[in-house]
Design a protein around this motif. Structure first.
Motif, PDB file in Angstrom:
ATOM      1  N   GLU A   1      78.189  22.691  14.633  1.00 31.56           N
ATOM      2  CA  GLU A   1      78.728  23.533  15.262  1.00 31.56           C
ATOM      3  C   GLU A   1      77.889  23.970  16.411  1.00 31.56           C
ATOM      4  O   GLU A   1      76.546  24.005  16.306  1.00 31.56           O
ATOM      5  CB  GLU A   1      79.338  24.762  14.723  1.00 31.56           C
TER       6      GLU A   1
ATOM      7  N   ARG B   1      74.893  20.875  25.988  1.00 31.81           N
ATOM      8  CA  ARG B   1      74.891  19.362  25.759  1.00 31.81           C
ATOM      9  C   ARG B   1      73.355  19.161  25.329  1.00 31.81           C
ATOM     10  O   ARG B   1      73.138  18.414  24.394  1.00 31.81           O
ATOM     11  CB  ARG B   1      75.097  18.752  27.056  1.00 31.81           C
TER      12      ARG B   1
ATOM     13  N   LEU C   1      72.932  20.551  21.646  1.00 30.63           N
ATOM     14  CA  LEU C   1      73.497  19.646  20.581  1.00 30.63           C
ATOM     15  C   LEU C   1      72.854  18.155  20.459  1.00 30.63           C
ATOM     16  O   LEU C   1      72.626  17.628  19.255  1.00 30.63           O
ATOM     17  CB  LEU C   1      74.944  19.231  21.136  1.00 30.63           C
TER      18      LEU C   1
ATOM     19  N   MET D   1      71.361  17.038  16.952  1.00 31.02           N
ATOM     20  CA  MET D   1      71.914  15.742  16.440  1.00 31.02           C
ATOM     21  C   MET D   1      70.714  15.030  15.955  1.00 31.02           C
ATOM     22  O   MET D   1      70.689  14.195  15.113  1.00 31.02           O
ATOM     23  CB  MET D   1      72.876  15.136  17.337  1.00 31.02           C
TER      24      MET D   1
ATOM     25  N   TYR E   1      78.328  12.869  11.541  1.00 35.39           N
ATOM     26  CA  TYR E   1      78.609  14.130  11.895  1.00 35.39           C
ATOM     27  C   TYR E   1      80.107  14.382  12.117  1.00 35.39           C
ATOM     28  O   TYR E   1      80.958  13.464  12.436  1.00 35.39           O
ATOM     29  CB  TYR E   1      78.037  14.307  13.358  1.00 35.39           C
TER      30      TYR E   1
ATOM     31  N   ALA F   1      82.796  17.407  13.586  1.00 33.29           N
ATOM     32  CA  ALA F   1      83.091  18.727  14.334  1.00 33.29           C
ATOM     33  C   ALA F   1      84.223  19.104  14.339  1.00 33.29           C
ATOM     34  O   ALA F   1      85.163  18.524  14.348  1.00 33.29           O
ATOM     35  CB  ALA F   1      82.746  18.374  15.757  1.00 33.29           C
TER      36      ALA F   1
ATOM     37  N   SER G   1      84.185  22.925  24.582  1.00 36.77           N
ATOM     38  CA  SER G   1      83.615  22.286  23.540  1.00 36.77           C
ATOM     39  C   SER G   1      84.210  20.795  23.211  1.00 36.77           C
ATOM     40  O   SER G   1      83.210  20.070  22.898  1.00 36.77           O
ATOM     41  CB  SER G   1      83.644  23.402  22.317  1.00 36.77           C
ATOM     42  N   SER G   2      85.146  20.760  23.014  1.00 35.88           N
ATOM     43  CA  SER G   2      86.026  19.527  22.569  1.00 35.88           C
ATOM     44  C   SER G   2      85.599  18.394  23.608  1.00 35.88           C
ATOM     45  O   SER G   2      85.435  17.359  23.337  1.00 35.88           O
ATOM     46  CB  SER G   2      87.594  19.708  22.778  1.00 35.88           C
TER      47      SER G   2
ATOM     48  N   PHE H   1      81.967  17.411  23.017  1.00 36.94           N
ATOM     49  CA  PHE H   1      81.833  16.192  21.773  1.00 36.94           C
ATOM     50  C   PHE H   1      82.321  15.025  22.080  1.00 36.94           C
ATOM     51  O   PHE H   1      81.648  14.169  21.822  1.00 36.94           O
ATOM     52  CB  PHE H   1      82.405  17.121  20.513  1.00 36.94           C
ATOM     53  N   ARG H   2      83.393  15.033  22.914  1.00 36.16           N
ATOM     54  CA  ARG H   2      83.999  13.589  23.070  1.00 36.16           C
ATOM     55  C   ARG H   2      83.046  12.797  23.955  1.00 36.16           C
ATOM     56  O   ARG H   2      83.024  11.619  23.891  1.00 36.16           O
ATOM     57  CB  ARG H   2      85.573  13.750  23.736  1.00 36.16           C
TER      58      ARG H   2
ATOM     59  N   PHE I   1      82.164  11.481  19.992  1.00 36.57           N
ATOM     60  CA  PHE I   1      82.849  11.884  18.907  1.00 36.57           C
ATOM     61  C   PHE I   1      84.268  11.334  19.089  1.00 36.57           C
ATOM     62  O   PHE I   1      84.911  11.451  20.215  1.00 36.57           O
ATOM     63  CB  PHE I   1      82.770  13.240  18.712  1.00 36.57           C
TER      64      PHE I   1
END
Length: 208
Positions: free
Chosen positions: A104, A119, A122, A126, A138, A140, A149-150, A153-154, A158
């Motif tokens: 998170e 970024r 994160l 990681m 991982y 999320a 946020s989505s 991560f993409r 992710f």
């Protein structure tokens, strides 16, 4: 988690420091925001409860937390560490082998959003999880309405696994393959490890 209790990760835009009791009042102020409570699926706590939570997280070997500091502020000697707080980044381990971790991130300070801090924090977390804690996958879980946020991560690789209409969240995953390890190593090659307490200076920029 005690393992990161004296660890500092320094990047170009962020400095990650262990979550300590002196950070609690500022963190508590953040968590009065209905927006942040909704995005993090959290409940509003009293200040005393927040202190108890910080201590329990410190002792819990299944939780690893760093406070994100805005490095551009932190290099100025007249600015305190608390004034540099931008958010936090967390790992939660649910399996006995500690190979699968939920990750998170929260950039709580509005002025620190959309500046690249999230970024970098994160990626640093990681890589730390992979190299120091042995993370192999991982996970999320992000609120359906939290598009920034989505998207972050993409972009990092992710992939969507499921969507919960009940909890109104999407679950994304990343398998830590050899290729992912190499990408994380390259993306964070400039990150420096220090022992807490540590404060960067403007002269240390040349090492990043």
């Amino acid at each position: 988690m005690k393992v990161n209790s004296d660890t500092v990760l320094e990047g170009r835009k962020i400095v990650l420091v262990p979550y300590r009791k002196e950070h609690v009042p500022r963190y508590h102020d953040w968590m009065q925001s209905p927006e942040l409570l909704e995005q993090t699926a959290s409940e509003r706590l009293t200040l005393d409860q927040e202190y108890e939570m910080q201590q329990s997280w410190f002792l819990d070997e299944n939780k690893c937390t760093f406070i994100i500091l805005d490095r551009n502020k932190w290099v100025h000697p007249e600015v305190t560490e608390i004034e540099c707080m931008a958010g936090d980044v967390n790992l939660f381990f649910n399996d006995s082998q500690q190979e699968v971790s939920e990750i998170e991130i929260m950039i709580a300070e509005p002025s620190c959003r959309r500046c690249g801090l999230g970024r970098e924090a994160l990626l640093a977390m990681m890589n730390y999880g992979v190299t120091c804690l042995g993370v192999k996958k991982y996970v999320a879980k992000i609120g359906c309405g939290n598009e920034p946020s989505s998207a972050l991560f993409r972009k990092l690789g992710f992939v969507e696994i499921s969507v919960s209409e009940v909890f109104k969240e999407v679950t994304l995953e990343m398998q830590v393959t050899q290729s992912v390890k190499q990408q994380l190593t390259q993306a964070t090659s400039y990150i420096r490890h220090h022992k807490y307490p540590y404060r960067p200076t403007q002269n240390s920029d040349k090492n990043l």
